[in-house]
Design a protein around this motif. Structure first.
Motif, PDB file in Angstrom:
ATOM      1  N   THR A 140       0.865  -1.183   0.000  1.00  9.50           N
ATOM      2  CA  THR A 140       0.000   0.000   0.000  1.00  9.50           C
ATOM      3  C   THR A 140       0.896   1.226   0.000  1.00  9.50           C
ATOM      4  N   ARG A 141       0.533   2.231  -0.782  1.00 15.52           N
ATOM      5  CA  ARG A 141       1.381   3.415  -0.863  1.00 15.52           C
ATOM      6  C   ARG A 141       0.559   4.665  -1.106  1.00 15.52           C
ATOM      7  N   ASN A 142       1.214   5.797  -0.924  1.00 14.87           N
ATOM      8  CA  ASN A 142       0.703   7.069  -1.398  1.00 14.87           C
ATOM      9  C   ASN A 142       1.843   7.730  -2.169  1.00 14.87           C
ATOM     10  N   ASP A 143       1.746   9.010  -2.461  1.00 16.18           N
ATOM     11  CA  ASP A 143       2.771   9.647  -3.289  1.00 16.18           C
ATOM     12  C   ASP A 143       4.143   9.705  -2.630  1.00 16.18           C
ATOM     13  N   SER A 144       4.195   9.522  -1.323  1.00 14.64           N
ATOM     14  CA  SER A 144       5.438   9.779  -0.595  1.00 14.64           C
ATOM     15  C   SER A 144       6.047   8.578   0.101  1.00 14.64           C
ATOM     16  N   VAL A 145       5.319   7.498   0.226  1.00 14.10           N
ATOM     17  CA  VAL A 145       5.838   6.344   0.970  1.00 14.10           C
ATOM     18  C   VAL A 145       5.209   5.048   0.455  1.00 14.10           C
ATOM     19  N   VAL A 146       6.038   4.003   0.423  1.00 13.25           N
ATOM     20  CA  VAL A 146       5.603   2.658   0.033  1.00 13.25           C
ATOM     21  C   VAL A 146       5.752   1.748   1.247  1.00 13.25           C
ATOM     22  N   HIS A 147       4.699   0.978   1.547  1.00 14.41           N
ATOM     23  CA  HIS A 147       4.643   0.102   2.723  1.00 14.41           C
ATOM     24  C   HIS A 147       4.430  -1.316   2.213  1.00 14.41           C
ATOM     25  N   GLU A 148       5.409  -2.206   2.436  1.00 11.78           N
ATOM     26  CA  GLU A 148       5.340  -3.585   1.948  1.00 11.78           C
ATOM     27  C   GLU A 148       5.449  -4.540   3.130  1.00 11.78           C
ATOM     28  N   ARG A 149       4.480  -5.417   3.261  1.00 14.60           N
ATOM     29  CA  ARG A 149       4.458  -6.342   4.412  1.00 14.60           C
ATOM     30  C   ARG A 149       4.150  -7.755   3.941  1.00 14.60           C
ATOM     31  N   LYS A 150       4.997  -8.711   4.308  1.00 19.56           N
ATOM     32  CA  LYS A 150       4.776 -10.106   3.947  1.00 19.56           C
ATOM     33  C   LYS A 150       4.022 -10.825   5.049  1.00 19.56           C
ATOM     34  N   LEU A 169      -7.161  -8.765   9.711  1.00 18.89           N
ATOM     35  CA  LEU A 169      -6.589  -8.658  11.061  1.00 18.89           C
ATOM     36  C   LEU A 169      -5.598  -9.768  11.358  1.00 18.89           C
ATOM     37  N   GLY A 170      -4.793 -10.126  10.368  1.00 16.75           N
ATOM     38  CA  GLY A 170      -3.737 -11.093  10.620  1.00 16.75           C
ATOM     39  C   GLY A 170      -2.626 -10.466  11.440  1.00 16.75           C
ATOM     40  N   GLU A 171      -1.815 -11.318  12.047  1.00 16.76           N
ATOM     41  CA  GLU A 171      -0.706 -10.823  12.858  1.00 16.76           C
ATOM     42  C   GLU A 171       0.294 -10.048  12.008  1.00 16.76           C
ATOM     43  N   ASP A 172       0.448 -10.478  10.750  1.00 16.57           N
ATOM     44  CA  ASP A 172       1.420  -9.836   9.863  1.00 16.57           C
ATOM     45  C   ASP A 172       0.771  -8.831   8.916  1.00 16.57           C
ATOM     46  N   ILE A 173      -0.285  -9.241   8.243  1.00 18.33           N
ATOM     47  CA  ILE A 173      -0.974  -8.330   7.315  1.00 18.33           C
ATOM     48  C   ILE A 173      -2.209  -7.776   8.010  1.00 18.33           C
ATOM     49  N   CYS A 227      -7.111   2.228   1.237  1.00 19.28           N
ATOM     50  CA  CYS A 227      -6.534   1.240   2.136  1.00 19.28           C
ATOM     51  C   CYS A 227      -5.567   1.890   3.119  1.00 19.28           C
ATOM     52  N   ILE A 228      -5.589   1.410   4.357  1.00 25.17           N
ATOM     53  CA  ILE A 228      -4.551   1.737   5.339  1.00 25.17           C
ATOM     54  C   ILE A 228      -3.875   0.426   5.708  1.00 25.17           C
ATOM     55  N   GLN A 229      -2.554   0.404   5.606  1.00 26.95           N
ATOM     56  CA  GLN A 229      -1.783  -0.804   5.910  1.00 26.95           C
ATOM     57  C   GLN A 229      -0.903  -0.540   7.123  1.00 26.95           C
ATOM     58  N   ILE A 230      -0.863  -1.507   8.042  1.00 28.67           N
ATOM     59  CA  ILE A 230      -0.198  -1.312   9.327  1.00 28.67           C
ATOM     60  C   ILE A 230       0.872  -2.378   9.536  1.00 28.67           C
ATOM     61  N   HIS A 231       2.072  -1.927   9.847  1.00 31.01           N
ATOM     62  CA  HIS A 231       3.138  -2.845  10.288  1.00 31.01           C
ATOM     63  C   HIS A 231       3.254  -2.736  11.797  1.00 31.01           C
ATOM     64  N   THR A 232       3.228  -3.878  12.478  1.00 34.20           N
ATOM     65  CA  THR A 232       3.474  -3.905  13.916  1.00 34.20           C
ATOM     66  C   THR A 232       4.661  -4.814  14.174  1.00 34.20           C
ATOM     67  N   PHE A 285      14.377   7.179   2.513  1.00 35.84           N
ATOM     68  CA  PHE A 285      14.723   6.566   3.797  1.00 35.84           C
ATOM     69  C   PHE A 285      14.037   5.209   3.815  1.00 35.84           C
ATOM     70  N   ASN A 286      14.825   4.132   3.949  1.00 38.40           N
ATOM     71  CA  ASN A 286      14.288   2.782   3.777  1.00 38.40           C
ATOM     72  C   ASN A 286      14.426   1.935   5.032  1.00 38.40           C
ATOM     73  N   VAL A 287      13.434   1.087   5.258  1.00 39.50           N
ATOM     74  CA  VAL A 287      13.537  -0.034   6.186  1.00 39.50           C
ATOM     75  C   VAL A 287      13.539  -1.281   5.312  1.00 39.50           C
ATOM     76  N   LEU A 288      14.593  -2.085   5.418  1.00 38.74           N
ATOM     77  CA  LEU A 288      14.734  -3.253   4.547  1.00 38.74           C
ATOM     78  C   LEU A 288      14.888  -4.511   5.392  1.00 38.74           C
ATOM     79  N   ASP A 289      13.792  -4.953   5.981  1.00 40.44           N
ATOM     80  CA  ASP A 289      13.780  -6.157   6.803  1.00 40.44           C
ATOM     81  C   ASP A 289      13.147  -7.318   6.029  1.00 40.44           C
ATOM     82  N   PRO A 290      13.378  -8.556   6.457  1.00 43.77           N
ATOM     83  CA  PRO A 290      12.864  -9.699   5.692  1.00 43.77           C
ATOM     84  C   PRO A 290      11.356  -9.672   5.439  1.00 43.77           C
ATOM     85  N   GLN A 291      10.584  -9.286   6.458  1.00 40.68           N
ATOM     86  CA  GLN A 291       9.127  -9.304   6.305  1.00 40.68           C
ATOM     87  C   GLN A 291       8.527  -7.930   6.018  1.00 40.68           C
TER      88      GLN A 291
END
Length: 344
Positions: free
Chosen positions: A71-81, A97-101, A253-258, A271-277
Motif C-alpha cells: 500500500t502506498r501514497n505519493d510519498s511512501v511505500v509500505h510492503e508487508r509479507k 486482522l492477521g498478525e502480519d498483514i 486502504c490503510i496498511q499497518i506494520h506492527t 529513507f528505507n527499512v529493509l527487513d525480511p518481512q
C-alpha cells in the motif's frame, strides 16, 4: 483494443525502452494518464481484467498463503509479507486482522482490478475510480500459485478489452479557515478523548483538517519536529529492539506494520527499512512537516509521530506498539521525548 488504447500501448512501450528503471506510477504521471490505464494496455498479454465483488475476492485471499501486501501514497511505500487472515466486511469497509498483514479497506474507493504477470512476478492490483493504485498483492516463492490461478479464473471479467471508465480525480476540499473554527471547543474535545479512534470523528465534527489540527491543538499536544528527529526515533527503536506501529494509507486502504524495524538504509531521497518481512520506502524530501502528537485515552496518553507533505496530506503515522486496554510503553515515550528540542 481501441485505437486510443493501441496508441497508449505504443507510447508506454517506447517509454519503457527509454526509461527502463522508471516505476509505473511515475511513468503514468509523465505520460499524463493513470496507472490503471497503463496496466490495462497489457490485457491479453501481461494482465487480466477482474470483475465481480472485490469483497468476495478479498475473502478468498487466505487461499494464496504467504504473500506480500503493498500500500502506498505519493510519498511512501509500505510492503508487508504474511498471510491474509480474519477478512471481514461491514458494508464497503473491510478489515484484515492477521498478525502480519493488518489492513483497513475502504471499498467505495476501489473500482478496477487486474491480475498482472510481469517480470516473472504475479500480482493482484486494485485501483480507485481515477485509476490511482490503492492496494497490490504480490505472490512470493511461498505462495500457493494454484490457488492464485483459480482465483483469477473465478473473478475474470467477461470483457477483456482493457477499456476503463476512468473518472476525474476528486479535488480535496479546502480546509475551514481558522477564524471559522471554535478553537476552544475543539481543544476541549481533544482533551476529552477516550480512545485514539475517536480522533478522526472529532476532526470531522469540528471541521478541522488533520494538519490544521496540529496547529490548533491544545498546548503541548502537537509539537513540531524535523525529519532528522524522525530518523533518530527509527534509529533508537532499531537499536533497542522496541516494536512500533507504522500506518501508511490512501483513500482505499490503510496498511499497518506492527513489530521491530532493524535494517535502516538511506538511499538518495529515500529513507528505507529493509527487513525480511517488512520494507518501507519514504521520500524524505516530501516530508514538509512532522509532529509529535499526544492523545488522551482511558489507558493514558498515547504518543505518535505524524508526517505531512506540502499539501497537508498525511504521509505516515507512527506509534509505539500497544493494544487497547494496555498503557503505552514508557520506552516509546522516552525515545520520542529524546528527539524534542530542549526548549519544549
Amino acid at each position: 483494443m481501441t485505437t486510443t488504447m493501441l496508441d497508449l500501448k505504443k507510447q508506454y512501450a517506447a517509454f519503457k525502452t527509454e526509461n527502463p528503471k522508471v516505476r509505473i506510477r511515475d511513468a503514468a504521471q509523465q505520460l499524463g494518464v493513470s496507472e490503471a490505464e497503463l496496466v490495462a494496455t497489457g490485457v491479453g498479454e501481461t494482465a487480466v481484467q477482474l470483475a465481480g465483488d472485490f469483497r468476495e475476492l478479498l475473502k478468498d485471499m487466505p487461499t494464496l498463503g504467504y504473500v506480500m501486501a503493498l500500500t502506498r501514497n505519493d510519498s511512501v511505500v509500505h510492503e508487508r509479507k504474511g498471510e491474509y487472515k480474519d477478512v471481514s466486511f461491514n458494508g464497503h469497509v473491510g478489515l484484515v486482522l492477521g498478525e502480519d498483514i493488518d489492513l483497513r479497506l475502504f471499498l467505495a474507493n476501489w473500482k478496477f482490478g487486474f491480475a498482472v504477470h510481469e517480470n516473472d512476478r504475479r500480482s493482484l492490483q486494485f485501483f480507485a475510480p481515477d485509476g490511482e493504485a490503492v492496494h497490490k498483492i504480490y505472490l512470493t516463492d511461498k505462495s500457493n500459485e494454484t490457488a492464485y490461478h483459480a482465483l483469477v479464473g473465478k473473478y475474470r471479467a467477461e470483457q477483456q478489452d482493457g477499456v476503463l471508465d476512468i473518472e476525474p480525480k476528486l479535488e480535496a476540499d479546502a480546509p475551514t479557515p481558522d477564524a471559522d473554527i471554535d478553537v476552544a471547543a475543539f481543544q476541549q474535545a481533544w482533551l476529552d478523548l477516550k480512545d485514539t479512534h475517536e480522533f478522526f470523528g472529532m476532526l470531522r465534527k469540528h471541521k478541522v483538517a488533520r494538519l490544521q489540527a496540529m496547529r490548533l491543538a491544545p498546548e503541548g499536544y502537537a509539537l513540531p519536529i524535523t525529519m532528522e528527529a524522525v530518523k533518530k526515533v527509527f534509529a533508537e527503536v532499531s537499536k533497542i529492539g522496541l516494536p512500533i506501529m507504522i500506518f501508511v494509507g490512501n483513500r482505499g486502504c490503510i496498511q499497518i506494520h506492527t513489530g521491530e524495524v532493524r535494517k535502516l538504509v538511506p538511499m538518495g531521497p529515500w529513507f528505507n527499512v529493509l527487513d525480511p518481512q517488512f520494507n518501507l520506502h519514504l521520500r524524505e524530501d516530501h516530508v514538509a512537516s512532522a509532529w509529535v502528537v499526544k492523545k488522551p485515552t482511558t489507558d493514558g496518553v498515547v504518543t505518535s509521530l505524524e508526517l505531512f507533505d506540502a499539501s497537508g496530506n498525511q504521509i505516515a503515522l507512527i506509534f509505539g506498539k500497544r493494544k487497547p486496554g494496555i498503557p503505552e510503553k514508557t520506552e516509546w515515550r522516552e525515545v520520542v521525548a529524546s528527539t524534542l528540542p530542549a526548549t519544549v
